[in-house]
Design an enzyme around this catalytic site. Sequence first.
Site, PDB file in Angstrom:
ATOM      1  N   HIS A  10      25.312  -3.131 -68.260  1.00 50.09           N
ATOM      2  CA  HIS A  10      24.389  -2.281 -67.486  1.00 50.09           C
ATOM      3  C   HIS A  10      22.922  -2.480 -67.881  1.00 50.09           C
ATOM      4  CE1 HIS A  10      27.594  -0.204 -65.490  1.00 50.09           C
ATOM      5  NE2 HIS A  10      28.058   0.355 -66.588  1.00 50.09           N
ATOM      6  N   ASP A  68      35.103  -5.059 -65.388  1.00 50.40           N
ATOM      7  CA  ASP A  68      34.860  -3.656 -65.758  1.00 50.40           C
ATOM      8  C   ASP A  68      34.858  -2.813 -64.479  1.00 50.40           C
ATOM      9  OD1 ASP A  68      33.411  -2.064 -68.315  1.00 50.40           O
ATOM     10  OD2 ASP A  68      32.887  -1.257 -66.337  1.00 50.40           O
ATOM     11  N   HIS A 116      32.986  -0.477 -63.632  1.00 53.84           N
ATOM     12  CA  HIS A 116      31.627  -0.207 -63.164  1.00 53.84           C
ATOM     13  C   HIS A 116      30.939  -1.520 -62.780  1.00 53.84           C
ATOM     14  CE1 HIS A 116      32.626   3.086 -66.047  1.00 53.84           C
ATOM     15  NE2 HIS A 116      32.131   3.822 -65.060  1.00 53.84           N
ATOM     16  N   ASP A 126      38.134  -0.284 -68.337  1.00 51.60           N
ATOM     17  CA  ASP A 126      38.087   1.080 -67.819  1.00 51.60           C
ATOM     18  C   ASP A 126      38.584   1.190 -66.378  1.00 51.60           C
ATOM     19  OD1 ASP A 126      35.863  -0.394 -67.106  1.00 51.60           O
ATOM     20  OD2 ASP A 126      34.398   1.053 -67.894  1.00 51.60           O
TER      21      ASP A 126
HETATM   22 ZN   LIG Z   1      32.599   0.412 -67.400  1.00 50.70          ZN
END
Ligand SMILES: [Zn+2]
Length: 309
Positions: free
Chosen positions: A122, A159, A161, A243
Amino acid sequence: MKTVLITHPDCLEHVTPPGHPEQVARMDAVAHALDGMDLHRILAPMAAEDDVLRVHPRSHLDALRRAAPATGVVSLDADTHMSPGTLAAVCRGAGGAVRAVDLVMDGTARNVFVAMRPPGHHAEKTTAMGFCFFGNVAIAAKHALDHHGLSRVAIVDFDVHHGNGTQDLVEDDPRILFCSTHQMPLYPGTGHADETGVADNVVNVPLAEGTDGTGFRHAMNTHVLPRVRAFKPDMIVISAGFDAHAHDPLAGLALVADDFGWITGALCDLADDLCDGRVVSCLEGGYDLTALGACVAAHVKVLRERCDG
Ligand SMILES: [Zn+2]
């Protein structure tokens, strides 16, 4: 040749506030999962400043140094916190990713798993966010290109996200293909299919809440794996977040550990065909400790099976 595991105890010194999902105990879960596995273990070095400066401007490093507390915890945003040990942990996370590239390039390793925290995907050019400070996989990819002279590197981010930071760091570089599967809508809100990079070198595959392993495998088989094959990378770098597991508290996909073993095998198959098996995998998310351990074990077991020693 064995799979190399790169880690460092400094990543235990990045301390987040009580109840924060990106916690020190994640590393205990990972270490326990890999305990007894026949791996070549080495310590992550600190990244050289020049390695970080390939993707982040000096102002970002300076801002993090200024923000680093001598005691206690400071918050850069609602999710992203620095303790006195944070800078060392993030420098070793980036340094571990760079060393992983070196080991794969010099033939010491066929593939490497970098088990460090905090995660990195991120972190944008000048913004630490979403638990992340340095874009480790982007740093690794640029090092492979600029230092080792590779022509093309593919990054695959599974991931749950979207890897907004990695996208921000590499979308203007046609030598890098960035592919991400992620739940949408979900933090950070980016990763739409029409975000395609400067040279059609970004592939975003949003997945609806509830998507299970069948849907994940279909998305990979349809949208990601063919693009990686067509790109003909000289190395595959994985943003290995776990995740998307059904038990993860931060998201709503429904994968199981076997799905992570499957995608690991599929990416190793591509690497075997295209680039002598060269795979560098960096830990990203994964916040249910039991699921994290099971997924890491499934992931690294497949990496290990692809080595002949
Ligand atoms: Zn994540």
